[in-house]
Design a protein around this motif. Sequence first.
Motif, PDB file in Angstrom:
ATOM      1  N   PRO A  84       8.536 -11.211   9.066  1.00 33.03           N
ATOM      2  CA  PRO A  84       9.860 -11.375   8.446  1.00 33.03           C
ATOM      3  C   PRO A  84      10.847 -10.257   8.742  1.00 33.03           C
ATOM      4  CG  PRO A  84       8.140 -12.002   6.918  1.00 33.03           C
ATOM      5  CD  PRO A  84       7.438 -11.395   8.090  1.00 33.03           C
ATOM      6  N   GLY A  85      10.389  -9.024   8.794  1.00 32.48           N
ATOM      7  CA  GLY A  85      11.304  -7.912   9.037  1.00 32.48           C
ATOM      8  C   GLY A  85      11.847  -7.861  10.441  1.00 32.48           C
ATOM      9  N   PHE A  86      11.335  -8.700  11.322  1.00 32.28           N
ATOM     10  CA  PHE A  86      11.738  -8.678  12.724  1.00 32.28           C
ATOM     11  C   PHE A  86      13.080  -9.359  12.954  1.00 32.28           C
ATOM     12  CE2 PHE A  86      11.758 -10.519  17.028  1.00 32.28           C
ATOM     13  CZ  PHE A  86      11.421  -9.424  17.795  1.00 32.28           C
ATOM     14  N   GLY A  87      13.511 -10.217  12.054  1.00 32.09           N
ATOM     15  CA  GLY A  87      14.673 -11.063  12.292  1.00 32.09           C
ATOM     16  C   GLY A  87      16.012 -10.364  12.219  1.00 32.09           C
ATOM     17  N   THR A  88      16.028  -9.062  11.996  1.00 30.50           N
ATOM     18  CA  THR A  88      17.298  -8.331  11.914  1.00 30.50           C
ATOM     19  C   THR A  88      17.800  -8.001  13.321  1.00 30.50           C
ATOM     20  OG1 THR A  88      16.155  -6.197  11.801  1.00 30.50           O
ATOM     21  CG2 THR A  88      16.579  -7.327   9.724  1.00 30.50           C
ATOM     22  N   GLY A  89      19.036  -7.484  13.389  1.00 31.30           N
ATOM     23  CA  GLY A  89      19.573  -7.013  14.659  1.00 31.30           C
ATOM     24  C   GLY A  89      19.713  -8.098  15.700  1.00 31.30           C
ATOM     25  N   ALA A  90      20.126  -9.294  15.305  1.00 34.26           N
ATOM     26  CA  ALA A  90      20.359 -10.418  16.222  1.00 34.26           C
ATOM     27  C   ALA A  90      19.069 -10.868  16.912  1.00 34.26           C
ATOM     28  CB  ALA A  90      21.415 -10.054  17.267  1.00 34.26           C
ATOM     29  N   LYS A  91      17.943 -10.684  16.222  1.00 35.79           N
ATOM     30  CA  LYS A  91      16.666 -11.105  16.805  1.00 35.79           C
ATOM     31  C   LYS A  91      16.116 -12.368  16.145  1.00 35.79           C
ATOM     32  CE  LYS A  91      14.183  -7.340  16.354  1.00 35.79           C
ATOM     33  NZ  LYS A  91      15.083  -6.635  15.431  1.00 35.79           N
ATOM     34  N   ASP A  92      16.915 -13.024  15.326  1.00 33.06           N
ATOM     35  CA  ASP A  92      16.423 -14.199  14.611  1.00 33.06           C
ATOM     36  C   ASP A  92      16.107 -15.367  15.536  1.00 33.06           C
ATOM     37  OD1 ASP A  92      19.385 -13.942  14.731  1.00 33.06           O
ATOM     38  OD2 ASP A  92      19.321 -16.019  14.047  1.00 33.06           O
ATOM     39  N   SER A 114       6.637 -21.786  19.961  1.00 30.50           N
ATOM     40  CA  SER A 114       8.086 -22.023  19.950  1.00 30.50           C
ATOM     41  C   SER A 114       8.737 -21.640  18.625  1.00 30.50           C
ATOM     42  CB  SER A 114       8.375 -23.498  20.252  1.00 30.50           C
ATOM     43  OG  SER A 114       7.979 -23.827  21.565  1.00 30.50           O
ATOM     44  N   ALA A 115       7.973 -21.051  17.735  1.00 35.53           N
ATOM     45  CA  ALA A 115       8.520 -20.635  16.435  1.00 35.53           C
ATOM     46  C   ALA A 115       9.204 -19.282  16.553  1.00 35.53           C
ATOM     47  CB  ALA A 115       7.407 -20.557  15.394  1.00 35.53           C
ATOM     48  N   PRO A 116      10.189 -19.024  15.693  1.00 38.01           N
ATOM     49  CA  PRO A 116      10.790 -17.694  15.662  1.00 38.01           C
ATOM     50  C   PRO A 116       9.755 -16.639  15.289  1.00 38.01           C
ATOM     51  CG  PRO A 116      12.108 -19.270  14.415  1.00 38.01           C
ATOM     52  CD  PRO A 116      10.803 -19.937  14.720  1.00 38.01           C
ATOM     53  N   VAL A 117       9.856 -15.488  15.908  1.00 33.48           N
ATOM     54  CA  VAL A 117       8.941 -14.387  15.587  1.00 33.48           C
ATOM     55  C   VAL A 117       9.018 -14.055  14.101  1.00 33.48           C
ATOM     56  CG1 VAL A 117       8.426 -11.955  16.032  1.00 33.48           C
ATOM     57  CG2 VAL A 117       9.091 -13.462  17.927  1.00 33.48           C
ATOM     58  N   ALA A 118      10.212 -14.160  13.542  1.00 35.65           N
ATOM     59  CA  ALA A 118      10.423 -13.807  12.131  1.00 35.65           C
ATOM     60  C   ALA A 118       9.644 -14.698  11.169  1.00 35.65           C
ATOM     61  CB  ALA A 118      11.907 -13.849  11.794  1.00 35.65           C
ATOM     62  N   LYS A 119       9.189 -15.847  11.635  1.00 35.68           N
ATOM     63  CA  LYS A 119       8.360 -16.706  10.789  1.00 35.68           C
ATOM     64  C   LYS A 119       7.074 -15.989  10.398  1.00 35.68           C
ATOM     65  CE  LYS A 119       5.692 -21.020  10.888  1.00 35.68           C
ATOM     66  NZ  LYS A 119       5.389 -22.268  11.645  1.00 35.68           N
ATOM     67  N   TYR A 120       6.543 -15.194  11.292  1.00 35.19           N
ATOM     68  CA  TYR A 120       5.293 -14.482  11.054  1.00 35.19           C
ATOM     69  C   TYR A 120       5.526 -13.008  10.706  1.00 35.19           C
ATOM     70  CZ  TYR A 120       3.845 -18.624  13.621  1.00 35.19           C
ATOM     71  OH  TYR A 120       3.673 -19.925  14.033  1.00 35.19           O
ATOM     72  N   GLU A 130       1.569  -7.222  16.896  1.00 36.59           N
ATOM     73  CA  GLU A 130       1.976  -7.215  15.484  1.00 36.59           C
ATOM     74  C   GLU A 130       2.019  -8.632  14.931  1.00 36.59           C
ATOM     75  OE1 GLU A 130       3.231  -5.713  11.726  1.00 36.59           O
ATOM     76  OE2 GLU A 130       2.054  -4.958  13.420  1.00 36.59           O
ATOM     77  N   VAL A 131       2.446  -9.596  15.739  1.00 33.51           N
ATOM     78  CA  VAL A 131       2.402 -10.992  15.298  1.00 33.51           C
ATOM     79  C   VAL A 131       0.955 -11.398  15.020  1.00 33.51           C
ATOM     80  CG1 VAL A 131       2.773 -13.382  16.012  1.00 33.51           C
ATOM     81  CG2 VAL A 131       4.538 -11.659  16.467  1.00 33.51           C
ATOM     82  N   ILE A 132       0.060 -11.056  15.918  1.00 32.29           N
ATOM     83  CA  ILE A 132      -1.353 -11.396  15.735  1.00 32.29           C
ATOM     84  C   ILE A 132      -1.913 -10.730  14.488  1.00 32.29           C
ATOM     85  CG2 ILE A 132      -3.659 -11.001  16.731  1.00 32.29           C
ATOM     86  CD1 ILE A 132      -2.334 -11.574  19.483  1.00 32.29           C
ATOM     87  N   ARG A 133      -1.548  -9.476  14.273  1.00 30.75           N
ATOM     88  CA  ARG A 133      -2.034  -8.763  13.089  1.00 30.75           C
ATOM     89  C   ARG A 133      -1.580  -9.451  11.814  1.00 30.75           C
ATOM     90  NH1 ARG A 133      -0.769  -5.142   9.256  1.00 30.75           N
ATOM     91  NH2 ARG A 133       1.449  -5.165   9.794  1.00 30.75           N
ATOM     92  N   ARG A 134      -0.354  -9.950  11.802  1.00 32.16           N
ATOM     93  CA  ARG A 134       0.166 -10.606  10.604  1.00 32.16           C
ATOM     94  C   ARG A 134      -0.412 -12.013  10.409  1.00 32.16           C
ATOM     95  NH1 ARG A 134       5.033  -8.341   8.363  1.00 32.16           N
ATOM     96  NH2 ARG A 134       5.371  -6.267   9.265  1.00 32.16           N
ATOM     97  N   VAL A 135      -0.793 -12.666  11.511  1.00 33.83           N
ATOM     98  CA  VAL A 135      -1.376 -14.000  11.406  1.00 33.83           C
ATOM     99  C   VAL A 135      -2.822 -13.941  10.929  1.00 33.83           C
ATOM    100  CG1 VAL A 135      -2.136 -16.010  12.746  1.00 33.83           C
ATOM    101  CG2 VAL A 135       0.156 -15.065  13.095  1.00 33.83           C
ATOM    102  N   CYS A 136      -3.605 -13.032  11.514  1.00 36.26           N
ATOM    103  CA  CYS A 136      -5.048 -13.061  11.231  1.00 36.26           C
ATOM    104  C   CYS A 136      -5.562 -11.833  10.490  1.00 36.26           C
ATOM    105  CB  CYS A 136      -5.835 -13.262  12.521  1.00 36.26           C
ATOM    106  SG  CYS A 136      -5.649 -11.930  13.703  1.00 36.26           S
ATOM    107  N   ARG A 137      -4.671 -10.905  10.151  1.00 42.83           N
ATOM    108  CA  ARG A 137      -5.049  -9.709   9.380  1.00 42.83           C
ATOM    109  C   ARG A 137      -6.072  -8.851  10.103  1.00 42.83           C
ATOM    110  NH1 ARG A 137      -0.566  -9.750   6.693  1.00 42.83           N
ATOM    111  NH2 ARG A 137      -0.289 -11.573   5.358  1.00 42.83           N
ATOM    112  N   GLN A 138      -6.012  -8.863  11.416  1.00 46.70           N
ATOM    113  CA  GLN A 138      -6.853  -8.005  12.238  1.00 46.70           C
ATOM    114  C   GLN A 138      -5.984  -7.339  13.292  1.00 46.70           C
ATOM    115  OE1 GLN A 138      -9.793 -10.996  13.651  1.00 46.70           O
ATOM    116  NE2 GLN A 138     -11.358  -9.561  12.952  1.00 46.70           N
TER     117      GLN A 138
END
Length: 373
Positions: free
Chosen positions: A97-105, A89-95, A167-175
């Motif tokens: 950060p560059g995703f929150g632009t363009g009304a995607k926050d 339930s967290a915003p994608v931008a939490k993981y 991409e979220v998974i890659r940023r969370v676990c670096r894989q």
Amino acid sequence: MAIQGSCSDQFSAVGEAFSDSLRSGADVGASVAIFLDGEPVVDLWGGYADSERTRPWQRDTITNVWSTTKTMTALCALVLADRGELDLSAPVAKYWPGFGTGAKDRIEIRHLLSHTAGLPDWDQPMTLDDLCDWGKATALLARQSPRWEPGTASGYHRFTHGFLIGEVIRRVCRQSIGTFFADQIAAPLDADFHIGLTAEDDHRVSDVIPPPGPAPAANPRVAIPVSGYVTAKETWSAKWRRAEIPAASGYGNARSVAAVQSLLTSEGQTSRARLLSEATCRAVFDEQSHGTDLVLGIPLRFGVGYALNAGDAPVSTTNPHTCYWGGRGGSLVVNDFDSRMTIAYVMNQMTHLGLTDPRGHKLLQAAYKALTR
């Protein structure tokens, strides 16, 4: 050609339906598997691995299952959520950060998993080379604006689904998602499913066979058209096989699909490993949308990562706690929590029918008849 494998007496009707499909020519080469309480009760394969019908489909034959891959991508996210590393339930931008632009926050992880994020396509044409360029594909999505208010409706994210979650998974676990899936899910379950295939496995691949006849006319109920990008023949290339396109380029057979997905119907515990809690397994039933999908133009009810059972859905069963998805051309996996059954069907001969393909539905119907015996 006779079918091979094993089938319990209870599910003999599934074997008969599978044999009929191969005998009639509806299937060229295919496999079907059923896991009950986390254990295999049906594991059948047969036919041919090539359109010329010269190579038999073997026990270890694998093929591209198209969007059935999305169920594997969803499981990766659920595993991370179960470990407390990803908040659905967290915003994608939490993981990212560059995703929150363009009304995607306001877009949350659960929106990515349920095709309700409003990003069903890229704003520019994409080639196969572009899809194989992870950095480009994800950077473009990060700059886009949603095409509808996120969370208000589903619009099938045909290719973007895997890049967004991956991409979220890659940023969370670096894989990469392919590596995470291989290490954290496929290996513990000894499951022969791959998101990104090595050259060493090429000899086992049965290339998909394009569907016969012209494609059907566009569905008039489609509100937001999206591009297809990849033809069946393009998936025959090494470029496609090596790429991690986690919405569409997974390789496996019915046994491996059912082995992985039966995690859900066995409450996260198999004879080999516990990868999910029962609560996380049940989280898939948190309804996110129910209505006519803006991209596919058909009624769909989406939970978290899966479509859910509904009377107006293309896949509907008598048991309410059922989730499913399938792949372009006809592959299908259904998880029935009430009967603790997972059934998977994987084939090489594609049709234009998708989730309504009668081949998978006949196997599903036979399985449910067996349960009532």
